[in-house]
Design an enzyme around this catalytic site. Structure first.
Site, PDB file in Angstrom:
ATOM      1  N   ASP A  30       0.854  -1.199   0.000  1.00 25.50           N
ATOM      2  CA  ASP A  30       0.000   0.000   0.000  1.00 25.50           C
ATOM      3  C   ASP A  30       0.886   1.244   0.000  1.00 25.50           C
ATOM      4  O   ASP A  30       1.653   1.454   0.932  1.00 25.50           O
ATOM      5  CB  ASP A  30      -0.899  -0.035   1.247  1.00 25.50           C
ATOM      6  CG  ASP A  30      -1.682   1.253   1.421  1.00 25.50           C
ATOM      7  OD1 ASP A  30      -1.883   1.974   0.414  1.00 25.50           O
ATOM      8  OD2 ASP A  30      -2.094   1.545   2.567  1.00 25.50           O
TER       9      ASP A  30
ATOM     10  N   ASP B 215      -1.915  -1.190  -3.710  1.00 26.07           N
ATOM     11  CA  ASP B 215      -2.201  -0.415  -4.925  1.00 26.07           C
ATOM     12  C   ASP B 215      -1.043  -0.504  -5.918  1.00 26.07           C
ATOM     13  O   ASP B 215       0.012  -1.088  -5.621  1.00 26.07           O
ATOM     14  CB  ASP B 215      -2.521   1.044  -4.566  1.00 26.07           C
ATOM     15  CG  ASP B 215      -1.489   1.632  -3.609  1.00 26.07           C
ATOM     16  OD1 ASP B 215      -0.297   1.296  -3.764  1.00 26.07           O
ATOM     17  OD2 ASP B 215      -1.868   2.401  -2.703  1.00 26.07           O
TER      18      ASP B 215
ATOM     19  N   ASP C 151      -5.352  -9.803 -15.542  1.00 25.10           N
ATOM     20  CA  ASP C 151      -6.462 -10.717 -15.355  1.00 25.10           C
ATOM     21  C   ASP C 151      -7.578 -10.254 -16.292  1.00 25.10           C
ATOM     22  O   ASP C 151      -7.756  -9.059 -16.505  1.00 25.10           O
ATOM     23  CB  ASP C 151      -6.958 -10.642 -13.905  1.00 25.10           C
ATOM     24  CG  ASP C 151      -7.284 -12.003 -13.336  1.00 25.10           C
ATOM     25  OD1 ASP C 151      -8.163 -12.655 -13.904  1.00 25.10           O
ATOM     26  OD2 ASP C 151      -6.668 -12.391 -12.328  1.00 25.10           O
TER      27      ASP C 151
ATOM     28  N   ASP D  68     -10.050 -15.537 -16.534  1.00 23.61           N
ATOM     29  CA  ASP D  68     -10.839 -16.036 -15.414  1.00 23.61           C
ATOM     30  C   ASP D  68     -11.912 -17.031 -15.886  1.00 23.61           C
ATOM     31  O   ASP D  68     -12.635 -16.749 -16.857  1.00 23.61           O
ATOM     32  CB  ASP D  68     -11.516 -14.814 -14.775  1.00 23.61           C
ATOM     33  CG  ASP D  68     -12.078 -15.074 -13.410  1.00 23.61           C
ATOM     34  OD1 ASP D  68     -11.286 -15.319 -12.492  1.00 23.61           O
ATOM     35  OD2 ASP D  68     -13.312 -15.023 -13.261  1.00 23.61           O
TER      36      ASP D  68
ATOM     37  N   GLU E 217      -7.983 -19.984 -16.959  1.00 22.63           N
ATOM     38  CA  GLU E 217      -8.342 -20.656 -15.702  1.00 22.63           C
ATOM     39  C   GLU E 217      -9.513 -21.589 -16.018  1.00 22.63           C
ATOM     40  O   GLU E 217     -10.553 -21.149 -16.491  1.00 22.63           O
ATOM     41  CB  GLU E 217      -8.759 -19.635 -14.642  1.00 22.63           C
ATOM     42  CG  GLU E 217      -8.938 -20.294 -13.279  1.00 22.63           C
ATOM     43  CD  GLU E 217      -9.950 -19.596 -12.375  1.00 22.63           C
ATOM     44  OE1 GLU E 217      -9.878 -19.812 -11.162  1.00 22.63           O
ATOM     45  OE2 GLU E 217     -10.826 -18.866 -12.876  1.00 22.63           O
TER      46      GLU E 217
ATOM     47  N   HIS F  79      -4.750 -16.839  -5.185  1.00 18.89           N
ATOM     48  CA  HIS F  79      -5.619 -16.029  -4.323  1.00 18.89           C
ATOM     49  C   HIS F  79      -6.929 -16.734  -3.962  1.00 18.89           C
ATOM     50  O   HIS F  79      -7.702 -16.204  -3.172  1.00 18.89           O
ATOM     51  CB  HIS F  79      -5.919 -14.707  -5.023  1.00 18.89           C
ATOM     52  CG  HIS F  79      -6.745 -14.908  -6.261  1.00 18.89           C
ATOM     53  ND1 HIS F  79      -6.256 -15.582  -7.375  1.00 18.89           N
ATOM     54  CD2 HIS F  79      -8.012 -14.568  -6.562  1.00 18.89           C
ATOM     55  CE1 HIS F  79      -7.215 -15.641  -8.288  1.00 18.89           C
ATOM     56  NE2 HIS F  79      -8.279 -15.026  -7.832  1.00 18.89           N
ATOM     57  N   ASP F  80      -7.192 -17.901  -4.571  1.00 20.85           N
ATOM     58  CA  ASP F  80      -8.420 -18.643  -4.280  1.00 20.85           C
ATOM     59  C   ASP F  80      -8.165 -19.864  -3.410  1.00 20.85           C
ATOM     60  O   ASP F  80      -9.104 -20.585  -3.072  1.00 20.85           O
ATOM     61  CB  ASP F  80      -9.063 -19.145  -5.590  1.00 20.85           C
ATOM     62  CG  ASP F  80      -9.546 -18.013  -6.471  1.00 20.85           C
ATOM     63  OD1 ASP F  80      -9.936 -16.961  -5.936  1.00 20.85           O
ATOM     64  OD2 ASP F  80      -9.523 -18.187  -7.704  1.00 20.85           O
TER      65      ASP F  80
HETATM   66  C1  GLC Z   1     -12.057 -17.094 -10.501  1.00 18.77           C
HETATM   67  C2  GLC Z   1     -11.233 -16.157  -9.661  1.00 18.77           C
HETATM   68  C3  GLC Z   1     -11.920 -15.964  -8.339  1.00 18.77           C
HETATM   69  C4  GLC Z   1     -13.261 -15.343  -8.592  1.00 18.77           C
HETATM   70  C5  GLC Z   1     -14.078 -16.161  -9.575  1.00 18.77           C
HETATM   71  C6  GLC Z   1     -15.201 -15.357 -10.131  1.00 18.77           C
HETATM   72  O1  GLC Z   1     -12.109 -18.376  -9.986  1.00 18.77           O
HETATM   73  O2  GLC Z   1      -9.935 -16.624  -9.546  1.00 18.77           O
HETATM   74  O3  GLC Z   1     -11.176 -15.162  -7.467  1.00 18.77           O
HETATM   75  O4  GLC Z   1     -13.971 -15.222  -7.394  1.00 18.77           O
HETATM   76  O5  GLC Z   1     -13.331 -16.576 -10.692  1.00 18.77           O
HETATM   77  O6  GLC Z   1     -14.715 -14.347 -10.961  1.00 18.77           O
END
Ligand code: GLC
Length: 591
Positions: free
Chosen positions: A22, A30, A99, A207, A285, A358-359
């Site tokens: 930050d 940021d 992303d 995504d 993904e 991050h998931d």
């Molecule tokens: C993907 C992302 C996740 C998000 C989901 C909906 O799995 O990595 O963080 O919540 O899609 O966009």
């Protein structure tokens, strides 16, 4: 001249901007913060930065709900700062991958606002609008057009009284799904992608891209095609929050790898990537996808995407009720699963290699042992095993420090929409509250979203303000400042693994052969390229003195002359058959 498959020898680092650094003291990471930390990334040696979304967003899902694809959210900074970041990365020889969230937009996106305004709006068909189920009163349970559950708990349809219809959202109601059947939607997305590439970004992480095409059935009454009900009573492998399998059907067969998905991605490739100079990366993904589809997605001859994130290994510990219904998982399960993907994409296609993002919860807590005595060694072992596979490794911020899960004990510590919704619906369904918290603590996404620990100060050097989510409790022991100059640290181990991929063509291009496939402790494999052979051996267990029984596996190999390239126990010079300490890992070049 950059090779077309430059990404085979590259390592990608994922930055979750909200939690990285930050620069303006508002407690939220940021772009300015990222720019200030580029020395760190350069020192780690990564080639590409994948930036989780920084677009304009109401932040229902921390930016995975985009309301304007052309703007940076003021919380993260400005377009000028993004340009500055791109230029600064390029100056250092690194790339920036954005992303790209185009299965859905935010409900606040102008497209959806127009779409919901009337049934006759030209953008009505940009999203999935359907009337209530026949015989049910609109807005009451069961009136949803299909029996699909959303990945964030509750039905996948929300009723909009303004026009008396429901709209589809495979995720939160704030994330309506775009209708990719409509060519205008696809063209709008491609134009936007082209603008970003023209601006200088080096590619996209797309995504949930395997969800773009949905199964459709003709409507007998001549209406718009129908989305069918899912089969009831089986687990939805992709629906994280689905806890009521009597109410929701199995959506995965109807939305994952749908009938037109490969056609859409080939079209995208033609419209966006073909004709541009090499050097770009397009990674999909693909939750719940199969090896067979992954091969189709990533076979270069088909021109779809460069590689995909598969989910089989991160679903191993999910039970019939979804990810928070935690199932036991062994090292053998992990090994067999990763091996299947190595073999499945050996001839054509390419793997993204990851254990965390991050998931996901922190990999050292999930696949390693995060007790103080094993934490560092198990973080190194997992990294060694992953990075030497055939594929492109992804490092999630903090994993290079061996950061474990947080150990959440209270719901007020959590921020993530998935966890909060699951908590509410599980309690409403009568689940035991402490058990629910335990599951969220083990698997919740906030484990990966607490601030990056830069130093041992109370805020971990992340912010001068009040962090948006608590700082990791172990920040004094685990932080970047302690590790960057320590040759025995997890960070330094990652540095060596990354450098090895850059220096040794066998790591990037070699074949992969698992050995000791059914050994429950030893994870070992051989990589081979143009006569060069590497042997990777790791003890993925707490047991001492584990011996890798390699003699029958590699006939003719001379272990005495094996050269240790990377080891995890400081100061030791083992041979491949010396007993392994708990979580010890070694990379050898075989003579
Ligand atoms: C993907 C992302 C996740 C998000 C989901 C909906 O799995 O990595 O963080 O919540 O899609 O966009």
């Amino acid at each position: 001249m950059t090779a077309r498959d430059w990404w085979k020898s590259a390592v990608v680092y994922q930055v979750y901007p909200r939690s990285f650094a930050d620069s303006d003291g508002d407690g939220v990471g940021d772009l300015g913060g990222i720019i200030q930390r580029l020395d760190y990334l350069e020192r780690l040696g990564v080639d590409v930065v994948w930036l989780s979304p920084v677009y304009k967003s109401p932040m229902a899902d921390n930016g995975y709900d985009i309301s304007d694809y052309e703007e940076v959210d003021p919380l993260f900074g400005s377009l000028e700062q993004l340009d500055e970041l791109i230029a600064a990365l390029h100056e250092r020889g690194m790339k920036l991958v954005m992303d790209l969230v185009v299965n859905h937009t935010s409900a606040a996106h102008a497209w959806f606002q127009e779409s919901r305004s009337s049934k006759d709006d030209p953008k009505r068909d940009w999203y999935w609008w359907r009337p209530p189920r026949e015989g049910f009163e609109a807005g009451t349970p069961g009136a949803e057009p299909t029996n699909w559950g959303s990945a964030f708990s509750g039905p996948a349809w929300t009723f909009d009284p303004a026009t008396g219809e429901y709209y589809l959202h495979l995720f939160a109601p704030e994330q309506p799904d775009l209708n990719w059947e409509n060519p205008a939607v696809r063209q709008a997305v491609y134009a936007m992608m082209n603008r970003w590439l023209d601006r200088g970004v080096d590619g996209f992480r797309m995504d949930v891209v395997c969800l773009l095409s949905k199964v459709l059935e003709p409507d007998p009454d001549g209406g718009p095609p129908r989305l069918p009900d899912g089969h009831v009573g089986v687990r939805d492998p992709h629906g994280a929050g689905v806890i009521d399998t009597t109410r929701y059907g199995d959506t995965a067969p109807l939305v994952v790898n749908g009938p037109r998905i490969h056609e859409f991605l080939q079209e995208m490739h033609r419209e966006v990537f073909a004709g541009r100079p090499p050097g770009l990366l397009n990674v999909g993904e693909t939750p719940a996808t199969t090896v067979e589809h992954a091969r189709l997605y990533t076979d270069p001859a088909r021109a779809e995407v460069d590689m995909v994130f598969q989910f089989e290994h991160v679903d191993l510990d999910s039970g019939p009720g979804g990810k928070f219904d935690i199932a036991p998982m062994t090292m053998l399960d992990l090994k067999h699963s990763l091996n299947r993907w190595q073999e499945g994409l050996a001839e054509a296609g390419w793997n993204s290699l990851y254990l965390g993002n991050h998931d996901q919860p922190r990999c050292v807590s999930r696949f390693g042992n995060d007790a103080a005595e094993h934490r560092e060694q198990s973080a190194k072992a997992l990294a060694t095993v992953l990075h030497l596979h055939r594929g492109t490794p992804y490092v999630y911020q903090g994993d290079e420090l061996g950061l474990p899960n947080v150990g959440f004990t209270r719901i007020d510590q959590l921020r993530d929409i998935e966890s909060l919704n699951y908590h509410a619906s599980a309690l409403a369904a009568g689940r035991d509250a402490p058990e629910v918290i335990q599951a969220l603590s083990a698997k919740g996404r906030d484990n990966a979203r607490v601030p990056m620990p830069w130093d041992g100060s109370p805020s971990g050097g992340f912010t001068n303000g009040m962090p948006w989510i608590e700082v990791h409790p172990l920040v004094e022991e685990i932080n970047a400042a302690l590790q960057v100059d320590d040759p025995d640290s997890v960070f330094s181990h990652y540095q060596r693994l990354i450098a090895l991929r850059h220096d040794e063509p066998v790591v990037a291009h070699g074949t992969f052969r698992m050995v000791l496939l059914d050994d429950p402790q030893v994870y070992a494999y051989v990589r081979e390229y143009e006569g060069d052979r590497l042997l990777v051996v790791a003890n993925l267990s707490d047991a001492r003195d584990v011996v890798a029984e390699l003699s029958d596996e590699l006939p003719g190999a001379s272990y005495d002359d094996a050269e240790l390239l990377i080891g995890s126990v400081p100061g030791s010079k083992p041979t491949p058959t010396d007993p392994l300490a708990p979580w010890e890992s070694r990379v050898f070049r075989l003579a």
